[in-house]
Enzyme design. Sequence first.
Site, short mmCIF file in Angstrom:
data_model
loop_
_atom_site.label_atom_id
_atom_site.label_comp_id
_atom_site.label_asym_id
_atom_site.label_seq_id
_atom_site.Cartn_x
_atom_site.Cartn_y
_atom_site.Cartn_z
N ASP A 75 -5.87 -18.37 1.89
CA ASP A 75 -5.48 -19.69 1.41
C ASP A 75 -6.18 -20.72 2.30
O ASP A 75 -5.77 -20.94 3.43
CB ASP A 75 -3.96 -19.86 1.50
CG ASP A 75 -3.48 -21.23 1.04
OD1 ASP A 75 -4.32 -22.14 0.88
OD2 ASP A 75 -2.27 -21.41 0.85
N ASP A 107 7.82 5.58 -0.14
CA ASP A 107 8.30 6.78 0.55
C ASP A 107 7.74 6.91 1.96
O ASP A 107 7.84 7.98 2.57
CB ASP A 107 7.93 8.03 -0.26
CG ASP A 107 6.42 8.25 -0.36
OD1 ASP A 107 5.66 7.32 0.00
OD2 ASP A 107 6.00 9.34 -0.78
N HIS A 113 -0.83 -13.75 -0.96
CA HIS A 113 -2.06 -14.22 -0.34
C HIS A 113 -1.99 -15.69 0.06
O HIS A 113 -2.97 -16.27 0.48
CB HIS A 113 -3.25 -14.01 -1.28
CG HIS A 113 -3.60 -12.56 -1.47
ND1 HIS A 113 -4.55 -12.14 -2.39
CD2 HIS A 113 -3.14 -11.44 -0.86
CE1 HIS A 113 -4.64 -10.82 -2.33
NE2 HIS A 113 -3.80 -10.37 -1.42
N THR A 114 -0.82 -16.27 -0.05
CA THR A 114 -0.61 -17.62 0.48
C THR A 114 -0.76 -17.63 2.00
O THR A 114 -0.93 -18.68 2.61
CB THR A 114 0.79 -18.15 0.09
OG1 THR A 114 0.97 -19.44 0.66
CG2 THR A 114 1.90 -17.26 0.63
N PRO A 145 -6.06 -1.38 -5.76
CA PRO A 145 -6.95 -2.51 -6.07
C PRO A 145 -7.50 -3.18 -4.81
O PRO A 145 -6.79 -3.33 -3.81
CB PRO A 145 -6.04 -3.46 -6.84
CG PRO A 145 -5.00 -2.58 -7.44
CD PRO A 145 -4.75 -1.51 -6.41
N SER A 179 4.79 7.23 2.89
CA SER A 179 3.67 8.17 2.99
C SER A 179 2.45 7.52 3.65
O SER A 179 1.62 8.22 4.22
CB SER A 179 3.30 8.71 1.60
OG SER A 179 3.05 7.65 0.69
N THR A 182 -3.43 -24.23 3.05
CA THR A 182 -2.27 -24.11 3.94
C THR A 182 -2.15 -22.65 4.38
O THR A 182 -1.21 -21.95 3.98
CB THR A 182 -0.98 -24.56 3.24
OG1 THR A 182 -0.80 -23.79 2.03
CG2 THR A 182 -1.03 -26.04 2.89
N HIS A 202 0.83 -1.21 0.00
CA HIS A 202 0.00 0.00 0.00
C HIS A 202 0.86 1.25 0.00
O HIS A 202 0.49 2.27 -0.60
CB HIS A 202 -0.94 0.00 1.21
CG HIS A 202 -2.18 -0.80 0.99
ND1 HIS A 202 -3.45 -0.25 1.01
CD2 HIS A 202 -2.36 -2.12 0.74
CE1 HIS A 202 -4.35 -1.20 0.78
NE2 HIS A 202 -3.71 -2.35 0.62
N GLU A 239 -3.17 9.02 3.41
CA GLU A 239 -3.45 7.70 2.83
C GLU A 239 -3.98 6.71 3.86
O GLU A 239 -4.79 5.83 3.54
CB GLU A 239 -2.16 7.13 2.21
CG GLU A 239 -1.62 7.92 1.04
CD GLU A 239 -0.21 7.48 0.67
OE1 GLU A 239 0.13 6.31 0.89
OE2 GLU A 239 0.56 8.32 0.18
#
Length: 340
Positions: free
Chosen positions: A260, A96, A211-212, A181, A98, A263, A88, A108
């Site tokens: 996942d 940086d 995302h494992t 996203p 931020s 596992t 992110h 942010e």
Amino acid sequence: MRLSALLICILCSLLFTASRAGDDTNNNNSSAPFAVDIPAYLLPIDGLYFDYYMKTCPGMEGIIANKVKELITKDYTYGASLIRLYFHDCAVRGCDASILLDQPETSEKYAGPSKTLRGFEFINEIKAELEKQCPKTVSCSDILSAVVRDATTAIGGPYWQVKYGRKDGRISRSEEAEAIPMGRESITDLIQYFQSMGLSPVDLVILLGAHTIGYSSCASIRYRLYNYQGPGNCDPTIDPQYANFLTRYCQDPTKKVQLDPTTPTIFDSVYYQNIQKNMGLLEVEQKLFVDSRTAPLVKALANQPDLFYMQFRAAMVKLSKTLVLTKDEGEVRLNCSAVN
């Protein structure tokens, strides 16, 4: 390690296809970022060096590694959280730091996609310790870059060397982070987004492999389970048995569900096997297996654990160099949550 000739051909084909996909990625010339002779992560970047803190803060990496090890030992789930926090940060204005700036409702940190991020206090703890040892020396963006490497290693992922010398940004705007996203995008939209960061379709597939480990909220996937393209409909691309489990489990939108399902606490390539079995939790993950630009790599990664490790390492090094600030382009914050 040695890869088969077939596997190498697949990777080369993916890179070539990505560079020629002008109708989707607007790459119509030979200077496209995917058509390179030398991997971008091997190219030098002015202002970043492996030995940047060798004289000014020689114990920096050791301090960070020990802090990360302590955290992951207490709570293994922080590994995935820190990887997500880093993405992110780099996805908006580059790497940086931020994302760490705490400016209520305007930075942010307060954007919609950032609401479930965590690890801010942990980074501040490391910064405070480094300020004691090496005042006004180590930037928050370099701390983040070292933390994500050590967190990945602590949960069983690959190790890579980190170049240092980043400076911290002074600007953080919540509206810019709204474009990050969230899992419902088309593959074309994702390819274009990653391309804007200097990353390729291969990097996209590899980095989604993070995302494992980790989890998502039931609230983020309920539309796939109960109201997919119509009231009461379930996304037909989800494996029926997996869909049955999710529809029962996610009746409470506040619950967390593993990304996942096979596992969930092991950093491995089984994530890609799940996608092949129509068990991708996020809609965009399942799209990886049906899009001709990404499906071949999903197949290769599902059967080549070493390939995933090697490529994840390379993709993270590449990500860490996204639009970095060096020299007088930024500052070394005294507090990671506020500009000097």
